[in-house]
Design an enzyme around this catalytic site. Structure first.
Site: not given
Length: 310
Positions: A52, A164
């Site tokens: 990202h 994550e």
């Protein structure tokens, strides 16, 4: 053949992991010997791994690691610099022709990955047409960005397994799926089982070993997809700990290339190879030949048979 250390790791976590991940620019390492190697195309799948763009938590965490514990950064959005990174990667994806080849975009269901995914791979020029849902409505995360169209874009699907590390850090806790469905109407959230984030615990942080196991499970799932070219928008920790399971049978520089931490909005292209021959896919480009049938003894075979006929 997989290296023994990878086999041990797989067996210890009871994962049926039957393929090899290799750098797209280093296909020669797919064989145990030096030099180039060949492998059937229908036994391979191309994946484009993207971290990202810069999130608000990245800025503060760079200054002080304890900032990752700040509830203010729960499911942190992209910064304005992060959106510039998205725009630059989008230009690269279009200039390289990648935007026309990607058949599916898989994204972690956090705000920063969703924004990055639709910003890089989404369609152009959204207008309020009732027959085309936007991938993202306007001003998500106070971004000031216009809505992003789903017109002429690949399908997008959100998957929990490429998130994550779970737990402790508020920035890694997602919002409810019902909130996301309003903000990202054309993204498919059907694979997420619970509206609320039940995977994130305030007092337990997922270990790197658990994350790597989840990463291998995710790659197994990717292999079950029919699409042959897939973009995955995910996170630094997920990428580095998953990729470290690979490359042990490569030249050290290749291992380093695969496993080095990703920068914000970095893209690396790799291939998954099914070396076990258990994949169910058949080639869509192979052609059997000898249609219509006829005699076709090759000249080299004729030379080999000639001494026997004397």
């Amino acid at each position: 053949m997989f290296v023994s250390s990878l086999f041990s790791a797989i067996k210890s976590h009871l994962i049926d992991f039957s393929f090899l991940l290799v750098d797209l620019a280093r296909l020669q390492i797919m064989d145990s010997g030096p030099g180039p190697s060949l492998y059937p195309l229908h036994r391979c799948k191309t994946i484009h791994l993207v971290r990202h763009a810069q999130g608000l938590h990245n800025v503060e965490g760079e200054k002080n690691y304890k900032a990752y514990l700040n509830p203010e950064y729960l499911d942190a959005p992209l910064t304005q610099l992060g959106w510039q990174q998205v725009d630059n990667l989008r230009k690269h994806v279009h200039a390289s022709g990648l935007s026309k080849r990607v058949e599916l975009v898989v994204t972690s269901p956090l705000l920063r990955t969703l924004q990055t995914a639709v910003g890089v791979f989404g369609g152009e020029g959204y207008t309020d047409r009732t027959n085309v849902l936007p991938l993202m409505v306007a001003n998500v995360g106070s971004s000031g960005r216009a809505a992003i169209s789903s017109h002429n874009s690949p399908p997008f699907i959100a998957v929990e397994d490429c998130r994550e590390h779970f737990g402790v850090h508020p920035c890694d806790k997602r919002h409810d799926v019902s909130d996301y469905q309003f903000l990202f109407p054309a993204v498919d959230f059907s694979l997420i089982e619970t509206d609320e984030d039940v995977l994130w615990k305030a007092d337990v942080r997922e270990s790197t070993e658990e994350l790597a196991t989840r990463g291998l499970k995710f790659l197994n799932w990717l292999w079950t997809r029919k699409e042959k070219e897939i973009a995955i928008v995910t996170h630094s920790g997920f990428l580095v700990h998953t990729l470290r399971a690979f490359g042990n049978d490569c030249h050290p520089s290749v291992k380093k290339e695969m496993c080095t931490r990703f920068a914000n909005c970095e893209l690396r292209s790799m291939v998954i190879v099914d070396r076990s021959m258990i994949g169910s896919d058949v080639s869509t480009t192979n052609y059997p030949g000898k249609v219509p049938p006829g005699t076709d003894l090759p000249s080299d075979d004729a030379e080999e048979e000639a001494p026997n006929s004397i």
